[in-house]
Design a protein around this motif. Sequence first.
Motif: not given
Ligand SMILES: Cc1cc2nc3c(=O)[nH]c(=O)nc-3n(C[C@H](O)[C@H](O)[C@H](O)COP(=O)(O)OP(=O)(O)OC[C@H]3O[C@@H](n4cnc5c(N)ncnc54)[C@H](O)[C@@H]3O)c2cc1C
Length: 391
Positions: A14-15, A45, A162, A185, A216, A261, A292, A295, A298
């Motif tokens: 995941g990137a 995203k 997964r 949403f 926003f 999401h 919520g 970032i 993460a």
């Molecule tokens: C509507 C909404 C609004 C939000 N607003 C904010 C905000 O304003 N500020 C904030 O800080 N947070 C916000 N968040 C939360 C934030 O988006 C997440 O917490 C953040 O993206 C988490 O980062 P991550 O790297 O853990 O996962 P993600 O950003 O979800 O990245 C996961 C990556 O893994 C990849 N992936 C998934 N499964 C697989 C697989 N099996 N094999 C290979 N690759 C895979 C995906 O394609 C994706 O690129 C919001 C969330 C939502 C749903």
Amino acid sequence: MSGIMDSYDVVVVGAGPAGAAAAFVCAEQGLRTLVLEKSTFPRDKLCGGFLTDKAIRLISSTFQVSLQDMQGAGLFEYEAHRYGLYFKGARIAEDLFDHPFRFVRRTTFDAYLLEVARSAGADISFGDAVVECEPEHGVVHTEGGKSYQASYVVACDGVNSRLRKQLPDDRFDPEAWRDRLATGFEVSVPRSECMPDLDHPRIFFGYLRNGYCWAFPRSDEIVLGAGGLNRANMGTFRERFLDYLAELEVPACCFSEVKGHPIPCGNYLTQPVWRRLLLAGDAAGFADSLLGEGIYYAILSGAHAAQAVKNGPQDPEAVATEYIKQINADVVPPLKYWDAKARMLYRGMNVPVLGPWAVKTIVTWKKKKLFSRISDGLPKEQLQAYVDDNG
Ligand SMILES: Cc1cc2nc3c(=O)[nH]c(=O)nc-3n(C[C@H](O)[C@H](O)[C@H](O)COP(=O)(O)OP(=O)(O)OC[C@H]3O[C@@H](n4cnc5c(N)ncnc54)[C@H](O)[C@@H]3O)c2cc1C
């Protein structure tokens, strides 16, 4: 373990921000690092894209880029010093952040962080999802039939991870996870269609139970969203969001663009590791229950996973112990703290008639400016005192 194609010190799955942080820190330390991402970048995203001040500082220190570097790369769509809080249509407070909120587009933001990791030496493979992992051996298998072996696998595969399913029952309970899950949403509406003059973020309470709606600003559009606990809004979530859009007079033609999401608010795992598998970011449930925000957590957890791996390359138990220690020192305490504050806020908000007063009292309590505290981050001593008092 047949058909192994290539071996690495670390495979990051995941990137997103968690994966980019883990990959950057590993590659920087000279570990042979591979990122496996199922989509092709740049990818979008669903996200409000707000970055708190603590997130900006963390990005700077983790990825070794300055605020000027980020500004120069055109990362920030919008910066706001002011915010407004509403209860349904009525304004209940307006204030200044001590430091501005900055807004990014995830297409450019995630691609930027990943590029920094690539420049540090991480290999990246796009367009092939990881479908299986053997935590005992550090092996992953992809949909495209490839297999990789690594000393450690860092799962940063997001909220629907997964790889999380590989954790034993006492570390991950799918039912409890589902029970605490929130949903967000969102829809982006051109400024010409809605709030053309909006120049600061607005947060709207009262439309959802245990959640809030937002508006926003971006340069050319307004991101309208709603996020809240699933079980408190059973079956009515989308309708409540559409009510909110209707009250803002968003044209009905935009309604079909609404996307949803999950957000793992309040789902933080305290032992997100098993054998040679470590989980970070949304995969481990690291998003705060109040706004919520995910970032920041993460990036923090991705970097901690990488540090733990670097400090004990041949000893999975030492790596697990180190990672669990860091997570429980740095990531879990603020999530616990904001979880408690969110519960207090939403309990007050849901009280009939008194809701607006309760929200205003809580968010402006003793002029401590709740949102500035979220943005700046809480002092370590305050968090420690909170953990000491509340476990
Ligand atoms: C509507 C909404 C609004 C939000 N607003 C904010 C905000 O304003 N500020 C904030 O800080 N947070 C916000 N968040 C939360 C934030 O988006 C997440 O917490 C953040 O993206 C988490 O980062 P991550 O790297 O853990 O996962 P993600 O950003 O979800 O990245 C996961 C990556 O893994 C990849 N992936 C998934 N499964 C697989 C697989 N099996 N094999 C290979 N690759 C895979 C995906 O394609 C994706 O690129 C919001 C969330 C939502 C749903």
